[in-house]
Design a protein around this motif. Structure first.
Motif, PDB file in Angstrom:
ATOM      1  N   CYS A  29       0.829  -1.202   0.000  1.00  0.00           N
ATOM      2  CA  CYS A  29       0.000   0.000   0.000  1.00  0.00           C
ATOM      3  C   CYS A  29       0.865   1.254   0.000  1.00  0.00           C
ATOM      4  O   CYS A  29       1.893   1.312   0.687  1.00  0.00           O
ATOM      5  N   ASP A  30       0.449   2.236  -0.773  1.00  0.00           N
ATOM      6  CA  ASP A  30       1.013   3.581  -0.679  1.00  0.00           C
ATOM      7  C   ASP A  30       0.003   4.549  -1.262  1.00  0.00           C
ATOM      8  O   ASP A  30      -0.673   4.235  -2.261  1.00  0.00           O
ATOM      9  N   ARG A  31      -0.112   5.738  -0.653  1.00  0.00           N
ATOM     10  CA  ARG A  31      -1.044   6.745  -1.161  1.00  0.00           C
ATOM     11  C   ARG A  31      -0.568   7.332  -2.482  1.00  0.00           C
ATOM     12  O   ARG A  31      -1.359   7.854  -3.262  1.00  0.00           O
ATOM     13  N   ASP A  32       0.757   7.268  -2.711  1.00  0.00           N
ATOM     14  CA  ASP A  32       1.362   7.898  -3.872  1.00  0.00           C
ATOM     15  C   ASP A  32       1.280   6.973  -5.088  1.00  0.00           C
ATOM     16  O   ASP A  32       1.844   5.873  -5.090  1.00  0.00           O
ATOM     17  N   ALA A  33       0.598   7.440  -6.137  1.00  0.00           N
ATOM     18  CA  ALA A  33       0.408   6.610  -7.334  1.00  0.00           C
ATOM     19  C   ALA A  33       1.732   6.299  -8.017  1.00  0.00           C
ATOM     20  O   ALA A  33       1.912   5.200  -8.567  1.00  0.00           O
ATOM     21  N   ARG A  36       3.356   3.419  -6.236  1.00  0.00           N
ATOM     22  CA  ARG A  36       2.677   2.159  -6.572  1.00  0.00           C
ATOM     23  C   ARG A  36       3.071   1.689  -7.961  1.00  0.00           C
ATOM     24  O   ARG A  36       3.320   0.498  -8.190  1.00  0.00           O
ATOM     25  N   ASP A  50      -4.182   1.775  -2.417  1.00  0.00           N
ATOM     26  CA  ASP A  50      -3.832   3.108  -1.929  1.00  0.00           C
ATOM     27  C   ASP A  50      -4.351   3.384  -0.518  1.00  0.00           C
ATOM     28  O   ASP A  50      -4.064   4.434   0.045  1.00  0.00           O
ATOM     29  N   ARG A  51      -5.125   2.460   0.058  1.00  0.00           N
ATOM     30  CA  ARG A  51      -5.651   2.635   1.408  1.00  0.00           C
ATOM     31  C   ARG A  51      -5.154   1.491   2.287  1.00  0.00           C
ATOM     32  O   ARG A  51      -5.382   0.315   1.969  1.00  0.00           O
TER      33      ARG A  51
END
Length: 364
Positions: A29-33, A36, A50-51
């Motif tokens: 997971c990572d918020r940053d596209a 990812r 992303d969550r």
């Protein structure tokens, strides 16, 4: 063993080592596209989201928390509540309340909490720990540790000057676990009181010094941040002075920086002569291949986590020492705010039988 990884900066590095160990990194997971996207090639077959909450809906044995430095505790609490083993990067909590909640949750959960403080398991720290445990140093009285980077001022400003980044919003004392955790491991002590000082009043956020009174009566002096002159190595140095001798990591570039100098005083030896030697830790291998010295601490932490999850081994660094090291930085921040006045560190040691003091000695 199926794990999830949250945070794909440092977490991507940890995920790569887990895969080499044969651990299935099922979700990441990572918020940053962009992160990812970069992880897709490095982690084939891993579901990327992303969550972090999405990981709670999947059957995982463990989770690695490598998200923002100051945002680990809420995630650890959620996964421990679900019975998922937690390996958390190098800040356990941001205040005493979070720390108490984390201790309670870890000790109540069917799962375990492990602290991913790799510096405790670097070769030079392990050598000094062994010398201390073998009694070669006597009772440790003064222990010093550095975690320092030599960087240009403009590079430092770019790293810690953005208030939108965790590096810009944490206190200058917060990132102290790479120094305090090795100190606690070598001395088998708890932090009692911290006094913090900025190194340079013109740039007070760049580097700080903590003086930490330990439960054994010893004094620890830790330095961390951005100062010039460190060798091109691993940014870590430790020195332990005891009543019988000294052990300290060698300040040198290259491979010698992982070695340790030991000195035994003349009066402690049968031949009446002082003795000095330099020791090098045996190399670590993984699947028959040598592990680079800089990665040994990380690999040992991950191997320890797998042994905990799969075999029931105790965590290499459990929740109470993790919280204690983190709260030393919290106390240091308060000390700075109060003009470098001493600040007590909340007691995180396990409950003791009546009549036994914090150091383990009888009080009556």
């Amino acid at each position: 063993m199926r794990v999830g990884v949250i945070g794909l900066s440092r977490g991507l590095h940890l995920a790569g080592w887990l895969r080499r160990m044969g651990v299935t990194v099922a979700l990441a997971c990572d918020r940053d596209a962009a992160r990812r996207h970069a992880a897709r090639e490095a982690l084939p077959g891993t579901v990327l989201v992303d969550r972090w909450q999405d990981l709670l809906d999947h059957p995982l044995d463990g989770v690695v928390l490598a998200n923002d430095f100051d945002a680990h505790a809420p995630l650890a609490l959620a996964f421990l509540e679900q019975g998922v083993h937690v390996l958390s990067e190098c800040a356990a909590c941001t205040d005493e309340n979070e720390g108490r909640q984390l201790i309670d949750a870890a000790e109540r959960s069917s799962a375990t909490y492990s602290f991913a403080e790799n510096f405790v398991h670097h070769p030079h720290i392990r050598l000094i720990r062994q010398a201390a445990a073998d009694g070669e140093l006597g009772r440790i009285t003064l222990i010093e540790a550095d975690y320092l980077h030599g960087m240009a001022p403009q590079a430092v400003d770019a790293l810690i000057g953005d208030p939108g980044s965790w590096r810009g919003r944490i206190a200058p004392t917060a990132y102290c676990t790479h120094t305090v955790s090795p100190v606690l491991a070598v001395t088998d002590a708890w932090p009692v009181e911290v006094t913090a000082f900025p190194v340079d009043e013109h740039r007070p956020r760049d580097a700080v010094v903590l003086t930490v009174r330990l439960s054994t009566g010893a004094l620890a002096v830790t330095r961390h941040g951005f100062l010039q002159g460190e060798p091109d190595s691993h940014w870590s140095w430790l020195s332990a002075r005891g009543t019988r001798g000294l052990a300290e990591s060698v300040r040198a570039p290259g491979e010698r920086s992982w070695s340790v100098r030991l000195r035994s005083e003349a009066w402690t030896r049968a031949d009446g002569s002082a003795h000095e030697e330099e020791r090098e830790a045996p190399p670590l291998t993984l699947a028959g291949r040598p592990v680079a010295r800089r990665d040994e601490g990380t690999v040992r932490i991950l191997e320890g986590f797998r042994a905990t999850v799969e075999g029931g081994a105790p965590p290499l660094i459990p929740v109470r020492p993790a919280v204690a090291a983190s709260l030393a930085g919290v106390a240091g921040a308060r000390s700075l705010e109060n003009g470098s006045q001493p600040v007590r560190v909340p007691d995180c040691a396990p409950p003791r039988p009546h009549g036994i003091g914090r150091t383990g000695r009888k009080t009556g």
